[in-house]
Design a protein around this motif. Structure first.
Motif, short mmCIF file in Angstrom:
data_model
loop_
_atom_site.label_atom_id
_atom_site.label_comp_id
_atom_site.label_asym_id
_atom_site.label_seq_id
_atom_site.Cartn_x
_atom_site.Cartn_y
_atom_site.Cartn_z
N PRO A 89 -5.16 0.35 0.18
CA PRO A 89 -5.35 -0.58 1.00
C PRO A 89 -6.75 -1.02 0.55
O PRO A 89 -7.73 -0.36 0.29
CB PRO A 89 -5.44 -0.20 2.34
CG PRO A 89 -4.57 1.13 2.51
CD PRO A 89 -4.76 1.64 0.95
N ARG A 146 -9.91 -3.77 1.65
CA ARG A 146 -10.18 -4.27 2.95
C ARG A 146 -10.26 -5.81 2.80
O ARG A 146 -9.95 -6.49 3.77
CB ARG A 146 -11.61 -3.66 3.27
CG ARG A 146 -11.85 -4.19 4.85
CD ARG A 146 -13.15 -3.43 5.45
NE ARG A 146 -13.28 -3.56 7.00
CZ ARG A 146 -12.59 -3.12 7.81
NH1 ARG A 146 -12.23 -1.83 7.56
NH2 ARG A 146 -13.09 -3.59 9.13
N PHE A 159 -7.85 1.87 7.72
CA PHE A 159 -6.69 0.76 7.53
C PHE A 159 -5.99 0.94 8.90
O PHE A 159 -5.43 -0.25 9.76
CB PHE A 159 -5.73 1.12 6.42
CG PHE A 159 -4.77 -0.08 6.53
CD1 PHE A 159 -5.09 -1.37 6.34
CD2 PHE A 159 -3.46 0.28 6.14
CE1 PHE A 159 -3.94 -2.58 6.31
CE2 PHE A 159 -2.40 -0.55 6.20
CZ PHE A 159 -2.60 -2.07 6.26
N GLU A 199 -8.82 -7.59 1.04
CA GLU A 199 -7.52 -8.24 1.02
C GLU A 199 -6.58 -8.13 2.54
O GLU A 199 -6.33 -9.52 2.89
CB GLU A 199 -6.50 -7.36 -0.04
CG GLU A 199 -4.94 -8.02 -0.04
CD GLU A 199 -4.15 -7.18 -1.01
OE1 GLU A 199 -4.30 -7.44 -2.27
OE2 GLU A 199 -4.04 -6.10 -0.84
N TYR A 200 -6.69 -7.20 3.07
CA TYR A 200 -5.95 -6.97 4.33
C TYR A 200 -6.85 -7.74 5.41
O TYR A 200 -6.00 -8.40 6.49
CB TYR A 200 -5.62 -5.63 4.93
CG TYR A 200 -6.51 -4.59 4.97
CD1 TYR A 200 -7.32 -4.62 6.12
CD2 TYR A 200 -6.63 -3.52 4.10
CE1 TYR A 200 -8.33 -3.55 6.31
CE2 TYR A 200 -7.83 -2.53 4.28
CZ TYR A 200 -8.51 -2.62 5.58
OH TYR A 200 -9.48 -1.49 5.88
N TYR A 219 2.69 1.41 5.29
CA TYR A 219 1.97 1.83 4.17
C TYR A 219 1.78 3.59 4.11
O TYR A 219 2.58 3.95 4.97
CB TYR A 219 0.52 1.54 4.66
CG TYR A 219 -0.08 2.22 5.82
CD1 TYR A 219 -0.96 3.44 5.62
CD2 TYR A 219 0.36 1.92 7.29
CE1 TYR A 219 -1.66 3.90 6.58
CE2 TYR A 219 -0.30 2.72 8.05
CZ TYR A 219 -1.25 3.96 7.94
OH TYR A 219 -1.75 4.50 8.98
N TYR A 246 0.90 -1.02 0.19
CA TYR A 246 -0.15 0.02 -0.08
C TYR A 246 0.80 1.39 0.02
O TYR A 246 0.86 1.93 0.92
CB TYR A 246 -0.90 0.06 1.15
CG TYR A 246 -1.74 -1.30 1.43
CD1 TYR A 246 -2.18 -1.92 0.34
CD2 TYR A 246 -2.21 -1.85 2.67
CE1 TYR A 246 -2.89 -3.10 0.29
CE2 TYR A 246 -2.85 -3.01 2.44
CZ TYR A 246 -3.03 -3.68 1.62
OH TYR A 246 -3.88 -4.95 1.33
N TRP A 248 3.31 -3.39 9.66
CA TRP A 248 2.92 -2.97 8.41
C TRP A 248 3.01 -1.67 8.00
O TRP A 248 2.49 -0.62 8.57
CB TRP A 248 1.14 -3.40 8.28
CG TRP A 248 0.88 -3.76 6.80
CD1 TRP A 248 1.43 -3.39 5.50
CD2 TRP A 248 -0.13 -4.67 6.46
NE1 TRP A 248 0.74 -3.88 4.57
CE2 TRP A 248 -0.30 -4.76 5.08
CE3 TRP A 248 -0.91 -5.56 7.32
CZ2 TRP A 248 -1.09 -5.68 4.29
CZ3 TRP A 248 -1.89 -6.49 6.52
CH2 TRP A 248 -1.81 -6.53 5.05
N ASP A 293 -4.91 5.97 3.03
CA ASP A 293 -5.79 5.81 4.12
C ASP A 293 -6.39 7.19 4.84
O ASP A 293 -6.03 7.28 5.99
CB ASP A 293 -5.18 4.88 5.09
CG ASP A 293 -5.83 4.36 6.33
OD1 ASP A 293 -7.26 4.23 6.19
OD2 ASP A 293 -5.57 4.36 7.34
#
Length: 394
Positions: free
Chosen positions: A162, A164, A193, A166-167, A183, A145, A181, A188
């Motif tokens: 991001p 949703r 996220f 997926e994460y 990013y 991301y 993580w 965001d």
């Protein structure tokens, strides 16, 4: 009951150097820190009671808390993204041999399937790590991301905002493994996220980003409390219609409680810049990292090339993009951090603190990071030339 006494060395912990003290270790924890008289009394009492303790004579060496690596892609010709037990073992062994004791394997921006495979391999390896010297508390995901304009050596073809679904799927499957993580917070804008990461106990970190003050502040207010490799792919002041806007770098300085990573290989950040970072942020908020790639730890590296999704070449002791427009990671080890940072004029005790206590506090590793009674007996022992003394640790 396993007892050891480490003596005749210099303890480096908590931003200080302490001579004339011995460490009594019981099983896997520090039982006592003894001065000369107390050690003599303990040894006399133990002898009378028939208690035996193995003595480790440090012979003037330094003993520090086990060095903690927050950001490392690999070493010894291996990278964690390779997704094999052999690669994980090889990279961990190389860094252990050079002084690292706790590591957060980093997986760079990649496609979903490769990320999944890499996490599966790390999970399997960590589950069977009993008896291995290297401690793996969790993994660090560096992307995907990120924004293309701050991609550095990240693969632009896989970068995106991001997602949703997926994460959430990744966190549902690997939530106990993913520790951090990185990013780009401008992707965001409402902190969704960041909120998700905080709720799952995953540390968010600002990285590979062109964010401005408001973006970083939103991320910080939603629980993101670190900047990934400050000055590397992190924005600075920009102007819009003549008006200046703070970037990530200035915002990190402005927010007292924001931690920052600093790549301490001696190339990414010259000595005066590293000193400035420490002067502004303080040793309590700077975590020294390697950001090491697969060629770290080799005896000869110049001219070596990686032909991955983003090719790079090793030149002048650092990884560079093939067009020489930017760095692409380091070939540093813990030994190199000690050597290069002290050569830059940073006190040894401060370097050790930013390699142990500060990252431990950031990641919530309450049993590591300092040499204190009750803490885990995980040490890095090195000599006056900053070389890891493997034979003492085993």
């Amino acid at each position: 009951m396993d007892l050891k006494i480490y003596k005749n060395g210099t303890i480096v912990s908590g931003g200080t150097q302490i001579c004339g003290k011995a460490l009594l270790v019981k099983d896997d924890r520090i039982e006592e820190i003894l001065d000369g008289d107390a050690l003599s009394r303990w040894e006399a009492s133990a002898s009378e009671s028939g208690i035996h303790a193995e003595t480790v004579d440090l012979d003037g060496k330094y003993i520090a808390p086990g060095f903690i690596e927050l950001h490392c892609h690999g070493g010894g010709v291996h990278e964690f993204i390779d997704g094999t037990a052999e690669a994980i073992e090889g990279a961990c062994r190389m860094h252990f041999d050079h002084g690292t004791r706790i590591i957060y394997p980093t997986i760079s921006a990649t496609d979903y399937d490769t990320l999944w495979k890499s996490l599966e391999a790390l999970e399997s390896y960590a589950a069977k790590s009993e008896g291995r010297e290297m401690i793996i508390p969790g993994a660090h995901l560096e992307g995907p991301y990120f924004v293309p304009e701050a991609c550095g050596a990240q693969d632009t073809s896989v970068l995106h905002a991001p997602l949703r679904e997926e994460y959430e799927r990744l966190a549902d499957r690997f939530g106990k493994l993913i520790a951090r993580w990185s990013y780009a917070p401008e992707l965001d804008p409402d902190g969704t996220f960041a909120d998700f990461l905080k709720a799952r106990g995953i540390k968010g970190s600002v990285g590979h980003s062109a964010a401005e003050y408001e973006d970083v502040l939103t991320a910080f207010d939603h629980g993101t409390e670190c900047v990934t490799h400050l000055y590397s792919c992190t924005s600075t002041i920009t102007r819009h219609g003549g008006y200046r806007h703070l970037g990530i770098i200035e915002t990190a300085y402005l927010l007292d409680d924001m931690y920052v990573e600093a790549i301490a290989d001696g190339s990414h950040l010259p000595g005066p810049l590293m000193k400035m970072i420490i002067k502004i942020k303080g040793t309590d908020r700077v975590c020294m990292v390697t950001d090491a790639v697969r060629f770290a730890g080799l005896d000869s590296t110049d001219g070596l090339e990686s032909n991955g999704s983003v090719p790079y070449i090793i030149e002048d002791g650092v990884a560079k993009l093939c067009d020489r427009s930017a760095f692409a990671g380091s070939i540093a080890t813990s030994e190199m951090i000690l050597k290069n940072m002290t050569a830059a004029g940073i006190p040894l005790e401060d370097v050790v603190k930013m390699r142990t206590q500060t990252p431990a506090e950031y990641m919530g590793l309450t049993e590591y990071g300092t040499i204190e009674k009750g803490k885990k007996a995980v040490f890095t022992i090195f000599d006056k030339d900053y070389k890891n003394c493997q034979e003492v640790n085993l």
